[in-house]
Design a protein around this motif. Structure first.
Motif, short mmCIF file in Angstrom:
data_model
loop_
_atom_site.label_atom_id
_atom_site.label_comp_id
_atom_site.label_asym_id
_atom_site.label_seq_id
_atom_site.Cartn_x
_atom_site.Cartn_y
_atom_site.Cartn_z
N ALA A 135 -29.98 -9.39 7.27
CA ALA A 135 -29.60 -10.80 7.17
C ALA A 135 -28.77 -11.20 8.37
CB ALA A 135 -28.82 -11.05 5.88
N MET A 136 -27.81 -10.32 8.74
CA MET A 136 -26.95 -10.63 9.88
C MET A 136 -27.74 -10.75 11.18
SD MET A 136 -23.31 -8.78 9.63
CE MET A 136 -23.64 -7.15 9.03
N SER A 137 -28.75 -9.89 11.33
CA SER A 137 -29.48 -9.87 12.60
C SER A 137 -30.48 -11.01 12.70
CB SER A 137 -30.23 -8.54 12.74
OG SER A 137 -31.33 -8.54 11.84
N GLY A 138 -30.72 -11.72 11.60
CA GLY A 138 -31.69 -12.82 11.64
C GLY A 138 -33.13 -12.36 11.44
N GLU A 139 -33.33 -11.05 11.28
CA GLU A 139 -34.68 -10.50 11.17
C GLU A 139 -35.46 -11.05 9.97
OE1 GLU A 139 -34.52 -6.22 10.80
OE2 GLU A 139 -36.63 -6.13 10.14
N ILE A 140 -34.75 -11.39 8.90
CA ILE A 140 -35.45 -11.84 7.70
C ILE A 140 -35.30 -13.34 7.48
CG2 ILE A 140 -35.55 -9.68 6.41
CD1 ILE A 140 -32.86 -10.50 5.15
N ALA A 141 -34.86 -14.06 8.52
CA ALA A 141 -34.71 -15.51 8.40
C ALA A 141 -36.08 -16.17 8.53
CB ALA A 141 -33.76 -16.04 9.46
N THR A 142 -36.86 -16.07 7.46
CA THR A 142 -38.21 -16.62 7.52
C THR A 142 -38.65 -17.14 6.15
OG1 THR A 142 -40.53 -16.09 7.94
CG2 THR A 142 -39.17 -14.31 7.10
N MET A 193 -31.85 -23.68 4.41
CA MET A 193 -30.65 -24.51 4.25
C MET A 193 -29.65 -24.26 5.37
SD MET A 193 -29.00 -22.66 0.93
CE MET A 193 -27.29 -22.22 1.14
N PRO A 194 -28.76 -25.22 5.61
CA PRO A 194 -27.79 -25.04 6.70
C PRO A 194 -26.86 -23.86 6.42
CG PRO A 194 -27.33 -27.06 5.43
CD PRO A 194 -28.62 -26.53 4.94
N GLY A 195 -26.48 -23.16 7.46
CA GLY A 195 -25.58 -22.01 7.31
C GLY A 195 -26.27 -20.82 6.68
N GLY A 196 -27.60 -20.83 6.73
CA GLY A 196 -28.40 -19.82 6.03
C GLY A 196 -28.01 -18.38 6.30
N THR A 197 -27.84 -18.04 7.58
CA THR A 197 -27.56 -16.64 7.93
C THR A 197 -26.27 -16.15 7.28
OG1 THR A 197 -28.62 -17.04 10.04
CG2 THR A 197 -27.27 -15.06 9.89
N LEU A 198 -25.26 -16.98 7.38
CA LEU A 198 -23.97 -16.61 6.82
C LEU A 198 -24.06 -16.41 5.31
CD1 LEU A 198 -20.95 -16.27 7.52
CD2 LEU A 198 -20.67 -18.66 6.76
#
Ligand code: PHE
Length: 451
Positions: free
Chosen positions: A120-127, A300-305
């Motif tokens: 989640a932190m690395s953004g790898e699964i932001a999809t 949604m906004p702030g998703g990664t955090l």
């Protein structure tokens, strides 16, 4: 023998938090959505609700009561409460085995959660793309080294906490962070429910199709009810043995049951609308949560955090449950074999790590090793949730209803007449003497196709 005074929970609130910490865990966030999706949605949910109310709660009440009455581990409790019939302690030993089996796969799934904190932190699964999400999950679970190492990290951390002792270890960890998880689930629900196409997910979750309710579905829902409430295997009994004498057992357990149900329902409402909105498969099983939750956060906004925070809190929730699972064998080993608490924790962790190897490698190296058509992961889950826990539930009911008896139940559940629980006691006694054990037996025999 261990002659030190028994450790215990230090406040009424601490009891509630620790018991809730045992119940709420990957069962709500991971297992409940996976099984609901695999078993057709609303019909399964309905049976699960009925199982929780008519079977789960009464068993939870009497199991906790036994522990507090005997103030002993899951094996010795039965010896102490009925010294003339030694056979009942088999319930405790079945719980010992069930605890190890559950932890062998549960710690593996907790390991996936830990790994997802970093993903989640690395953004790898932001999809929100099912293909990319599926590939990320597949990459993790099909890597034998990564799966094992993450599992061992989980076992190391929880083993360490348990060595600190009941009150300090369990209460301190579970007390603070659960409200935050609840809040985050609420936010997730709000987002998921307002996605275009969300209504299809709600219909899946809440409008039942009764033709989908087969004997297997019934057994799965019953098994989930036991698993969710941590009952049928001595966990609630062991926690009950740390309860304070003035604790209102029916009230405490009912609160835990309701809070636990709400967390599961929130998880369901966070996940299923998104499943349909983004085109995931509701029947994706174990991977469902790991794909859809990141998709909701991504939109949604702030998703990664928030996503990172979510997996951290889920990891914390899993700790509360694992600690309560470990406590069953640890209490048995310390009180029956006179080993120290640290040593008992180490032995238990080693047994789980050994059983955990085939479970963790079920998606990679050992995928083709099957018993009864199931890989080790599914087999351990099936044997514990769908066989040992319901069987333990039947035996606990029979012990309480026919051996322990009404006068003792009245004394225990009313705290020697101090609580006005007469109605509850009547209802519980009526259920656990015949109705509940019979219902479990019918579902169990049908579900296992023995009848
Ligand atoms: N109730 C826990 C959960 O849902 C799992 C558990 C099962 C804990 C049995 C203890 C005993 O995550």
């Amino acid at each position: 023998m261990n002659h030190k005074p028994r450790d215990g929970f230090t406040s009424t609130f601490g009891v509630l938090v620790a018991t809730l910490g045992s119940a709420v865990g990957l069962g709500n966030i991971w297992k409940f959505p996976a099984l609901t999706g695999l078993n057709g949605g609303a019909g399964f949910l309905l049976v699960y609700l009925l199982a929780t109310l008519l079977v789960g709660l009464p068993v939870m009440i009497v199991e906790t009561m036994l522990g507090r009455a005997a103030r002993a581990n899951a094996v010795s409790t039965f010896e102490q409460l009925e010294p003339r019939q030694g056979g009942w302690k088999i319930i405790g030993w079945m719980g010992f085995v069930a605890a190890l089996l559950i932890m062998s796969f549960y710690s593996g799934v907790a390991g996936w959660v830990y790994a997802y904190i970093f993903k989640a932190m690395s953004g790898e699964i932001a999809t929100t793309d099912p293909k990319i999400a599926g590939a990320a999950f597949g990459q993790l679970v099909s890597n034998p080294v990564a799966s094992l190492i993450w599992q061992w990290v989980v076992l190391g951390i929880t083993g360490g906490i348990i060595m600190l002792g009941v009150a300090k270890g369990i209460e301190a960890v579970t007390r603070r962070l659960m409200p935050l998880l609840f809040l985050l689930l609420l936010i997730l629900c709000a987002r998921s429910l307002t996605l275009p196409g969300a209504s299809e997910g709600l219909a899946f979750l809440f409008s039942p199709d009764f033709s989908k309710i087969t004997p297997t579905v019934l057994l799965t829902a019953l098994g989930l009810a036991f698993f969710k409430l941590s009952i049928g295997m001595g966990t609630m009994l062991t926690y009950g043995s740390y309860f304070r004498p003035d604790q209102n057992i029916p009230a405490t357990t009912a609160r835990v049951m309701l809070a636990d149900l709400s967390v599961s329902l929130l998880a369901g409402m966070a996940i299923f609308p998104a499943v349909f909105a983004f085109g995931f498969a509701p029947a994706a099983g174990p991977s469902l949560v790991f794909m859809t939750i990141p998709a909701v956060f991504t939109s949604m906004p702030g998703g990664t955090l928030f996503m990172t925070l979510f997996f951290i809190l889920t990891a914390v929730a899993s700790v509360g449950a694992i600690l309560s699972l470990l406590e069953v064998p640890v209490a048995i080993l310390t009180e029956r074999f006179g080993v120290g608490r640290k040593q008992a924790a180490v032995y238990t962790i080693l047994m789980i790590a050994a059983l955990g190897i085939p479970a963790s490698l079920s998606n990679s190296t050992m995928a083709d090793v099957k018993v009864f058509g199931m890989n080790a992961f599914d087999l351990f889950d099936f044997l514990s949730s769908n066989v040992l826990l319901p069987l333990g539930g039947i035996l606990i009911c029979l012990f309480v209803g026919w051996v322990y008896g009404l006068p003792q139940i009245e004394k225990q559940l009313s705290n020697d007449g101090k609580l006005a629980n007469a109605g509850v006691i009547k209802a519980v006694f009526f259920l656990i003497r015949v109705v509940t054990p019979l219902a479990i037996a019918v579902v169990l025999l049908h579900g296992l196709k023995l009848f």
